[in-house]
Design an enzyme around this catalytic site. Structure first.
Site, PDB file in Angstrom:
ATOM      1  N   GLN A 131       1.117  -1.920  -0.029  1.00 56.79           N
ATOM      2  CA  GLN A 131      -0.081   0.220  -0.511  1.00 56.79           C
ATOM      3  C   GLN A 131       1.459   1.291  -0.006  1.00 56.79           C
ATOM      4  OE1 GLN A 131      -3.096  -0.064   3.106  1.00 56.79           O
ATOM      5  NE2 GLN A 131      -2.580   1.917   3.682  1.00 56.79           N
ATOM      6  N   GLY A 132       0.774   2.298  -1.038  1.00 53.83           N
ATOM      7  CA  GLY A 132       1.901   3.395  -0.840  1.00 53.83           C
ATOM      8  C   GLY A 132       0.680   4.447  -1.068  1.00 53.83           C
ATOM      9  N   SER A 134       1.068   6.712   2.046  1.00 57.11           N
ATOM     10  CA  SER A 134       2.426   7.257   2.728  1.00 57.11           C
ATOM     11  C   SER A 134       3.417   8.222   2.609  1.00 57.11           C
ATOM     12  CB  SER A 134       3.151   6.785   4.335  1.00 57.11           C
ATOM     13  OG  SER A 134       1.703   6.653   5.127  1.00 57.11           O
ATOM     14  N   SER A 166       4.289  -1.509   3.940  1.00 61.06           N
ATOM     15  CA  SER A 166       4.959  -2.923   4.434  1.00 61.06           C
ATOM     16  C   SER A 166       5.009  -4.359   3.503  1.00 61.06           C
ATOM     17  CB  SER A 166       3.589  -3.009   4.803  1.00 61.06           C
ATOM     18  OG  SER A 166       3.594  -2.059   6.737  1.00 61.06           O
ATOM     19  N   GLU A 249      -8.452  -1.736   6.689  1.00 62.93           N
ATOM     20  CA  GLU A 249      -7.438  -2.345   7.483  1.00 62.93           C
ATOM     21  C   GLU A 249      -7.853  -2.114   9.803  1.00 62.93           C
ATOM     22  OE1 GLU A 249      -3.157  -0.332   7.314  1.00 62.93           O
ATOM     23  OE2 GLU A 249      -4.535   0.818   7.095  1.00 62.93           O
ATOM     24  N   GLU A 381      -4.467   8.496  17.945  1.00 66.41           N
ATOM     25  CA  GLU A 381      -5.431   9.906  18.001  1.00 66.41           C
ATOM     26  C   GLU A 381      -6.106  10.570  17.186  1.00 66.41           C
ATOM     27  OE1 GLU A 381      -1.802   9.233  18.367  1.00 66.41           O
ATOM     28  OE2 GLU A 381      -1.801   9.543  20.590  1.00 66.41           O
TER      29      GLU A 381
HETATM   30  C1  LIG Z   1       3.830  -0.696  10.804  1.00 62.76           C
HETATM   31  C2  LIG Z   1       3.661   0.091  10.240  1.00 62.76           C
HETATM   32  C3  LIG Z   1       3.065  -0.220   9.248  1.00 62.76           C
HETATM   33  C4  LIG Z   1       2.975   0.159   8.147  1.00 62.76           C
HETATM   34  N1  LIG Z   1       1.918   0.664   6.801  1.00 62.76           N
HETATM   35  C5  LIG Z   1       1.936   1.685   5.801  1.00 62.76           C
HETATM   36  C6  LIG Z   1       1.542   1.226   4.572  1.00 62.76           C
HETATM   37  O1  LIG Z   1       1.216  -0.277   4.212  1.00 62.76           O
HETATM   38  N2  LIG Z   1       1.252   1.368   3.994  1.00 62.76           N
HETATM   39  C7  LIG Z   1       1.291   3.345   3.523  1.00 62.76           C
HETATM   40  O2  LIG Z   1       1.245   3.665   2.658  1.00 62.76           O
HETATM   41  N3  LIG Z   1       1.648   3.825   5.034  1.00 62.76           N
HETATM   42  C8  LIG Z   1       1.591   2.796   6.433  1.00 62.76           C
HETATM   43  N4  LIG Z   1       2.355   2.944   7.085  1.00 62.76           N
HETATM   44  C9  LIG Z   1       2.559   4.682   7.311  1.00 62.76           C
HETATM   45  C10 LIG Z   1       1.357   5.083   8.602  1.00 62.76           C
HETATM   46  O3  LIG Z   1      -0.093   4.965   8.043  1.00 62.76           O
HETATM   47  C11 LIG Z   1       1.739   6.309   9.168  1.00 62.76           C
HETATM   48  O4  LIG Z   1       2.736   5.939   9.866  1.00 62.76           O
HETATM   49  C12 LIG Z   1       0.893   6.386   9.642  1.00 62.76           C
HETATM   50  O5  LIG Z   1      -0.301   7.492   9.530  1.00 62.76           O
HETATM   51  C13 LIG Z   1       0.752   8.214  10.487  1.00 62.76           C
HETATM   52  O6  LIG Z   1       1.879   9.156  10.157  1.00 62.76           O
HETATM   53  P1  LIG Z   1       3.426  10.578  10.178  1.00 62.76           P
HETATM   54  O7  LIG Z   1       4.168   8.287  10.527  1.00 62.76           O
HETATM   55  O8  LIG Z   1       3.998  10.419   9.089  1.00 62.76           O
HETATM   56  O9  LIG Z   1       2.969  10.587  11.504  1.00 62.76           O
HETATM   57  P2  LIG Z   1       2.575  11.945  11.605  1.00 62.76           P
HETATM   58  O10 LIG Z   1       1.566  12.315  11.118  1.00 62.76           O
HETATM   59  O11 LIG Z   1       3.156  12.807  11.728  1.00 62.76           O
HETATM   60  O12 LIG Z   1       1.897  11.974  13.482  1.00 62.76           O
HETATM   61  C14 LIG Z   1       3.244  12.379  14.024  1.00 62.76           C
HETATM   62  C15 LIG Z   1       1.869  12.208  15.468  1.00 62.76           C
HETATM   63  O13 LIG Z   1       0.856  13.530  16.060  1.00 62.76           O
HETATM   64  C16 LIG Z   1      -0.464  12.957  15.760  1.00 62.76           C
HETATM   65  N5  LIG Z   1      -1.354  13.190  14.925  1.00 62.76           N
HETATM   66  C17 LIG Z   1      -0.863  14.039  13.775  1.00 62.76           C
HETATM   67  N6  LIG Z   1      -1.790  14.745  13.414  1.00 62.76           N
HETATM   68  C18 LIG Z   1      -2.639  14.230  14.014  1.00 62.76           C
HETATM   69  C19 LIG Z   1      -4.396  15.215  14.684  1.00 62.76           C
HETATM   70  N7  LIG Z   1      -4.683  16.098  13.585  1.00 62.76           N
HETATM   71  N8  LIG Z   1      -4.587  15.492  15.895  1.00 62.76           N
HETATM   72  C20 LIG Z   1      -4.325  14.052  16.964  1.00 62.76           C
HETATM   73  N9  LIG Z   1      -3.041  14.033  16.506  1.00 62.76           N
HETATM   74  C21 LIG Z   1      -2.516  13.838  15.682  1.00 62.76           C
HETATM   75  C22 LIG Z   1       0.097  11.372  15.469  1.00 62.76           C
HETATM   76  O14 LIG Z   1      -1.259  10.975  16.095  1.00 62.76           O
HETATM   77  C23 LIG Z   1       1.174  11.400  15.984  1.00 62.76           C
HETATM   78  O15 LIG Z   1       0.803  10.602  17.079  1.00 62.76           O
HETATM   79  C24 LIG Z   1       2.814   2.313   8.266  1.00 62.76           C
HETATM   80  C25 LIG Z   1       3.016   2.186   9.327  1.00 62.76           C
HETATM   81  C26 LIG Z   1       3.502   1.597  10.904  1.00 62.76           C
HETATM   82  C27 LIG Z   1       3.839   2.180  11.904  1.00 62.76           C
END
Ligand SMILES: Cc1cc2nc3c(=O)[nH]c(=O)nc-3n(C[C@H](O)[C@H](O)[C@H](O)COP(=O)(O)OP(=O)(O)OC[C@H]3O[C@@H](n4cnc5c(N)ncnc54)[C@H](O)[C@@H]3O)c2cc1C
Length: 401
Positions: A131-132, A134, A166, A249, A381
Site C-alpha cells: 500500500q503506497g 504515506s 509494508s 485495515e 489519536e
Molecule cells: C507498522 C506500520 C506499517 C505501515 N504500513 C504502511 C503501509 O503499508 N502503507 C502506507 O502508506 N503507510 C504505512 N504506514 C504509515 C502510517 O500510515 C503512518 O505512519 C501514519 O499514518 C502516521 O503518519 P506519520 O508517521 O507521518 O506521523 P504523523 O502524521 O506525523 O503523526 C505524528 C504524531 O502526531 C499525531 N497527530 C498527527 N495529526 C494529528 C491530529 N490531527 N490530531 C491529533 N494528533 C495528531 C499522531 O497521532 C502521531 O502521534 C505504516 C506505519 C507503521 C507504523
C-alpha cells in the site's frame, strides 16, 4: 455496531471445528518456529507463499471474501477457523496480509469487473500487494500527499516518493494514491491507482526497524507510466476509494487478530506467569499478577465479541475505528505485561520467528512490535477524532489541527 454473542461459536459449529482441528493436525508445519527464526528473506517469502497455498487448498485462505471469489464462510465459522489456527500455533499470513485484506476490499468495493477478474484470482495464486499511501510529508494528514500523476494519452506519468510501505520489497502490485489535480482542494485532487511494481522507474528501498527486521520500505517513483485502465474509481475521487482500503485495515483484519490474541498470545502469557522464576516463586502466586491477568482476559473476551459483532454489522461510521483502537491498545497492554513479568530472561531474546505476527512469545520484541498497530491505518489519536466526530457527533476538529 451490534455486539452479537451468536457470532461466537456454539454447538452448530462443532462439526466444522472438528474438521479444522483434523486439518491443522495434518497440515500445520512442524518446527516452523525454529526454521523461521533468523531465516533469510528468501526462506521467509517461500515459506509464506507455501503456507498460503496450503490454506487456499483447504478453502481457509480468504474465508472473508464473497463466495463467488472463493470465500463466503459464515462469521461463526471464521471465528472457529481463526481459533483453531491459533490454538494449533499455525504460522500467520504476514506477506499476503495487504493482498487478502486491503487490496481485495478495495477491488471488491470500487474496482472494475476487469480489475477484479484480473487480480482476485491472481491474489489466490500468490500475487503480493503493498500500500503506497504515506509520504514524508503526508501521514496522518494523508490528503497532503504530493506524489503527482499527469495524464498523457492512455496512461498517467507518476513522480514522487512513498514511505512506510509494508512488504513493498516483495510486492508485485501497489495500491497507490497520487495527486491528479494540483489546483483542487486537497482531498478532491487525488486519484487511486493499481501500480505494477515491475514498471520502469519504480525503486524500492527497505527501512531497517528497531526490531532488526525490514518490514517496510520507501518507494521512489520516477516517470512511472500507469495505464488509464489501472485507475480505480473516477479520476480525482481517490480519497473516497481510499476509505474502503482504510476501512479494511481498521476493521475486517481484526477478527483474526483478536482470536490470535485470545487463543495464542494470552495462553502464553499464562504459561509465563505459571513458570517459577530464579527465586522459585511463580508470578501467578502474586495476587496483583492474578488480578492483571483476569483484567486482561476480560478485555480480550470483550475484544473478541466486539470484532465478531463488527464483522456481522459494521454500518456505524466509526465502527472500524473503535475496533482498531481497542485491539491495538489492548495488544500493547498484553505485551507490556509479558515483558514485565518475563523479567531479565525475556530481555535477552533478540530474535523472533518470522511468520509469527504480533504474538511470537518473545515478549520484549513483541512489546516493541505492538506499537506498530497504534500507528498505521490512522494513529490512535486520529481514531479518537473519528470516533468523536463521526461516531458521537461532536464538533469537528478545527482546520489546521
Ligand atoms: C507498522 C506500520 C506499517 C505501515 N504500513 C504502511 C503501509 O503499508 N502503507 C502506507 O502508506 N503507510 C504505512 N504506514 C504509515 C502510517 O500510515 C503512518 O505512519 C501514519 O499514518 C502516521 O503518519 P506519520 O508517521 O507521518 O506521523 P504523523 O502524521 O506525523 O503523526 C505524528 C504524531 O502526531 C499525531 N497527530 C498527527 N495529526 C494529528 C491530529 N490531527 N490530531 C491529533 N494528533 C495528531 C499522531 O497521532 C502521531 O502521534 C505504516 C506505519 C507503521 C507504523
Amino acid at each position: 455496531m451490534t455486539v452479537v454473542t451468536s457470532a461466537v461459536p456454539d454447538q452448530a459449529s462443532d462439526d466444522f471445528r472438528s474438521e479444522v482441528r483434523a486439518w491443522c493436525r495434518e497440515n500445520v508445519p512442524a518446527q516452523w518456529r525454529s526454521a523461521q527464526t533468523g531465516a533469510s528473506d528468501e526462506v521467509f517469502v517461500a515459506f509464506q507463499k507455501d503456507w498460503f497455498a496450503t490454506l487456499r487448498g483447504a478453502g481457509y485462505a480468504v474465508p472473508h471474501w464473497p463466495k463467488e471469489w472463493g470465500g463466503g464462510m459464515s462469521v461463526a465459522d471464521q471465528v472457529v477457523l481463526y481459533q483453531e489456527l491459533a490454538a494449533h500455533d499455525a504460522p500467520r499470513l504476514v506477506l499476503p496480509f495487504v493482498s487478502i485484506h486491503h487490496a481485495a476490499a478495495t477491488l471488491l468495493a470500487a474496482g472494475t469487473e476487469a480489475q477484479r477478474s484480473r487480480h482476485l484470482p491472481a491474489i489466490l495464486d500468490g500475487e503480493i500487494w503493498c500500500q503506497g499511501f504515506s509520504e514524508p510529508g503526508a501521514g496522518s494528514d494523508m490528503a497532503a500527499l504530493s506524489t503527482a500523476a499527469r495524464r498523457q494519452g492512455d496512461h498517467y506519468v507518476v513522480n514522487g516518493q512513498k514511505l512506510w510501505a509494508s512488504g513493498a520489497l516483495h510486492a508485485d502490485w501497489c495500491l497507490l494514491l497520487a495527486r491528479t489535480d494540483p489546483d483542487a482542494p486537497k482531498r478532491h485532487g487525488i486519484s487511486y491507482f493499481l501500480l505494477d511494481m515491475t514498471s520502469p522507474g519504480v525503486e524500492v528501498r527497505p527501512i531497517r526497524q528497531a526490531t532488526g527486521e525490514s518490514h517496510f520500505c520507501e518507494i521512489f517513483l520516477n516517470d512511472v507510466e500507469i495505464p488509464v485502465t489501472q485507475l480505480v474509481g473516477p479520476e480525482n475521487e481517490g480519497w473516497r476509494v481510499a476509505q474502503e482500503t482504510l476501512g479494511a485495515e481498521r476493521g475486517m483484519t481484526m477478527l483474526e487478530l483478536a482470536e490470535r490474541l485470545g487463543h495464542g498470545g494470552f495462553p502464553w502469557l499464562l504459561d509465563l506467569c505459571r513458570r517459577p522464576g530464579p527465586d522459585g516463586e511463580r508470578p501467578l502466586d502474586d495476587s496483583r499478577v492474578a488480578d492483571r491477568l483476569a483484567a486482561l482476559e476480560t478485555e480480550i473476551t470483550g475484544l473478541r465479541l466486539l470484532c465478531a459483532g463488527f464483522v456481522a454489522d459494521h454500518s456505524g461510521r466509526a465502527d472500524a475505528s473503535i475496533v482498531k483502537l481497542y485491539y491495538s491498545e489492548l495488544l500493547q497492554r498484553v505485551m507490556d505485561f509479558g515483558a514485565e513479568v518475563g523479567g531479565l530472561e525475556v530481555q535477552t531474546q533478540l530474535r523472533k520467528p518470522l511468520s509469527s505476527g504480533w504474538e511470537s512469545g518473545n515478549w520484549v520484541l513483541d512489546f516493541i512490535g505492538s506499537w506498530e498497530w497504534t500507528i498505521p491505518g490512522g494513529t490512535s489519536e486520529i481514531q479518537r477524532t473519528i470516533i468523536g466526530e463521526r461516531g458521537l457527533g461532536l464538533p469537528r476538529e478545527p482546520k489546521g489541527a
